[in-house]
Design a protein around this motif. Sequence first.
Motif, PDB file in Angstrom:
ATOM      1  N   GLN A   1      18.571  29.297  32.002  1.00  0.00           N
ATOM      2  CA  GLN A   1      18.555  29.404  30.554  1.00  0.00           C
ATOM      3  C   GLN A   1      19.353  30.627  30.107  1.00  0.00           C
ATOM      4  O   GLN A   1      19.527  31.569  30.876  1.00  0.00           O
ATOM      5  CB  GLN A   1      17.120  29.542  30.022  1.00  0.00           C
ATOM      6  CG  GLN A   1      16.407  30.820  30.442  1.00  0.00           C
ATOM      7  CD  GLN A   1      15.943  30.766  31.866  1.00  0.00           C
ATOM      8  OE1 GLN A   1      15.177  29.907  32.256  1.00  0.00           O
ATOM      9  NE2 GLN A   1      16.428  31.689  32.686  1.00  0.00           N
ATOM     10  N   PRO A   2      19.836  30.591  28.847  1.00  0.00           N
ATOM     11  CA  PRO A   2      20.331  31.836  28.240  1.00  0.00           C
ATOM     12  C   PRO A   2      19.132  32.620  27.727  1.00  0.00           C
ATOM     13  O   PRO A   2      18.021  32.087  27.618  1.00  0.00           O
ATOM     14  CB  PRO A   2      21.205  31.337  27.087  1.00  0.00           C
ATOM     15  CG  PRO A   2      20.550  30.053  26.671  1.00  0.00           C
ATOM     16  CD  PRO A   2      19.984  29.442  27.939  1.00  0.00           C
ATOM     17  N   HIS A   3      19.337  33.878  27.403  1.00  0.00           N
ATOM     18  CA  HIS A   3      18.225  34.688  26.902  1.00  0.00           C
ATOM     19  C   HIS A   3      18.804  35.811  26.057  1.00  0.00           C
ATOM     20  O   HIS A   3      19.424  36.747  26.587  1.00  0.00           O
ATOM     21  CB  HIS A   3      17.415  35.260  28.068  1.00  0.00           C
ATOM     22  CG  HIS A   3      16.207  36.035  27.639  1.00  0.00           C
ATOM     23  ND1 HIS A   3      16.227  37.387  27.415  1.00  0.00           N
ATOM     24  CD2 HIS A   3      14.931  35.634  27.372  1.00  0.00           C
ATOM     25  CE1 HIS A   3      15.026  37.801  27.052  1.00  0.00           C
ATOM     26  NE2 HIS A   3      14.229  36.744  27.014  1.00  0.00           N
ATOM     27  N   GLY A   4      18.604  35.714  24.742  1.00  0.00           N
ATOM     28  CA  GLY A   4      19.168  36.721  23.854  1.00  0.00           C
ATOM     29  C   GLY A   4      20.683  36.754  23.984  1.00  0.00           C
ATOM     30  O   GLY A   4      21.355  35.739  23.860  1.00  0.00           O
ATOM     31  N   THR A   5      21.218  37.927  24.280  1.00  0.00           N
ATOM     32  CA  THR A   5      22.672  38.063  24.440  1.00  0.00           C
ATOM     33  C   THR A   5      23.124  37.728  25.850  1.00  0.00           C
ATOM     34  O   THR A   5      24.326  37.718  26.125  1.00  0.00           O
ATOM     35  CB  THR A   5      23.108  39.504  24.099  1.00  0.00           C
ATOM     36  OG1 THR A   5      22.436  40.414  24.987  1.00  0.00           O
ATOM     37  CG2 THR A   5      22.761  39.857  22.664  1.00  0.00           C
ATOM     38  N   ARG A   6      22.183  37.467  26.752  1.00  0.00           N
ATOM     39  CA  ARG A   6      22.536  37.158  28.139  1.00  0.00           C
ATOM     40  C   ARG A   6      22.924  35.689  28.264  1.00  0.00           C
ATOM     41  O   ARG A   6      22.236  34.808  27.756  1.00  0.00           O
ATOM     42  CB  ARG A   6      21.363  37.440  29.082  1.00  0.00           C
ATOM     43  CG  ARG A   6      20.862  38.881  29.067  1.00  0.00           C
ATOM     44  CD  ARG A   6      19.679  39.004  30.030  1.00  0.00           C
ATOM     45  NE  ARG A   6      19.168  40.364  30.124  1.00  0.00           N
ATOM     46  CZ  ARG A   6      18.040  40.786  29.579  1.00  0.00           C
ATOM     47  NH1 ARG A   6      17.305  39.952  28.860  1.00  0.00           N
ATOM     48  NH2 ARG A   6      17.639  42.033  29.734  1.00  0.00           N
ATOM     49  N   GLY A   7      24.000  35.434  28.998  1.00  0.00           N
ATOM     50  CA  GLY A   7      24.394  34.059  29.281  1.00  0.00           C
ATOM     51  C   GLY A   7      23.481  33.442  30.312  1.00  0.00           C
ATOM     52  O   GLY A   7      22.612  34.101  30.902  1.00  0.00           O
ATOM     53  N   ASN A   8      23.682  32.155  30.563  1.00  0.00           N
ATOM     54  CA  ASN A   8      22.819  31.410  31.486  1.00  0.00           C
ATOM     55  C   ASN A   8      22.577  32.142  32.799  1.00  0.00           C
ATOM     56  O   ASN A   8      23.513  32.584  33.457  1.00  0.00           O
ATOM     57  CB  ASN A   8      23.437  30.044  31.809  1.00  0.00           C
ATOM     58  CG  ASN A   8      23.355  29.069  30.659  1.00  0.00           C
ATOM     59  OD1 ASN A   8      22.348  29.020  29.953  1.00  0.00           O
ATOM     60  ND2 ASN A   8      24.410  28.290  30.458  1.00  0.00           N
TER      61      ASN A   8
END
Length: 519
Positions: A482-489
């Motif tokens: 999953q992505p999370h906030g500004t973090r990519g997958n």
Amino acid sequence: MADSKPLLSLDWDPVAAEALLRDVFGIIVDEVIWKGTSASEKVCEWKEPEELKQLLDLELRGQGESQEQILERCQAVIRYSVKTCGSWVLVGRGLEFLPSSTLSPLSPSPGHPRFFNQLFSGLDPHALAGRIVTESLNTSQYTYEIAPVFVLMEEEVLKKLRALVGWSSGDGVFCPGGSISNMYAVNLARYQRYPDCKQRGLWALPPLALFTTKECHYSIRKGAAFLGLGTDSVRVVKADERGKMIPEDLERQISLAEAEGAVPFLVCATSGTTVLGAFDPLEAIADVCQRRGLWLHVDAAWGGSVLLSQTHRHLLDGIQRADSVAWNPHKLLTAGLQCSALLLRDTTNLLKRCHGSQASYLFQQDKFYDVALDTGDKVVQCGRRVDCLKLWLMWKAQGGQGLERRVDQAFALARYLVEEMKKREGFELVMEPEFVNVCFWFVPPSLRGKQESPDYSERLAKVAPVLKERMVKEGSMMISYQPHGTRGNFFRMIVANPALTQADMDFLLNELERLGQDL
């Protein structure tokens, strides 16, 4: 360090597990299919509640029991349950229980060790035995007259869970999943503040505000919509870089809501967030709730089982100050779907006052036994399946000590996985885990050393979906991303299955390297 053998090597013997399940099914054939459908047998073996408690020995202890004792418990559960099976017309004994030689080998596995995709995995044979018995008896848990064993058993199991939270009294109920447990908590908190809403509905309410972080389970927003509060009533409190609620911002958000004309009524803290596995600081949050007079609900659906571990239960320090707790033993304890408890500190029968409708055809007040045992009016359902037996039977077999080892083993294997990742090129942790959620990126050869490239993050985010497709189509394993906030997958590896070994952790790393070597 985690053992090279699965935890269940301490209590898991495939031959014994197969024998257990065959014996349980044999009991079901004799006691449910034959006796339970015969008009010459009693519909029920009536016992007064106190006598039945003694006959069943419901207490959950630290030590586990033998297979022989577990089989005796299965027989007792069936013997003293009401035979709801209806009537069959049988000619002869046409349905013989087939001997082992005519059946394909069961050799039951404790769940596939390469399924890492969800917060539940693994298979406990005793819990499975309980589920088979439950389905065979086919009863509904709303009155003592039709579910005497399970009304008493549910209360005993809930009492044990409450004790682990830190409460010597209280209430509770098993719900169809953690989402519903969370919704119940919101509804109860609203009713406690505005009891008129049960009759007058939303007309009795001012604009309300509840508080949680963006890391909370999505059921909080769903619950707000379902209960008519609206998703705008959910005020988002800031979380720190590890995903934990910031108590100072909770204070600020409460004051802001009041200034905007809303009435704060509930805070939902999370013990074990879905992605990062974060534990909110419950003591500090409870301080805020106490000062402000707000209901504190702790969504411990994922992390609640950590309470069984003397080593790790500090992660939930302060949970005893909550008003309600959601806890899913079907997750880390592998009790089997579904097994979700809502626990309450309340002793004023709030559940029944909030949800009761006193249906006279079901909850008659002139019964020959104590009608307080008819717990069905506590819930919004009418028919309600039995979810306590699988947990009770597993606990009887494993004992609290066995379940504690299960939790500690998951932590130890998660730590082993993290340390092994650090030794290999191409694995980058999102953060050091404090639970059994291990979040990481696999950096393929083409992106290594390219962190400064302007499109690095965008390209890295495409890696996990490609690897997920490859592993699923090959059937070698399953890991969620999953992505999370500004973090990519990134991948979210869940270390929960009691059958896991260090070899499975090594396989996971090797398989990702193999699947991603050409990227």
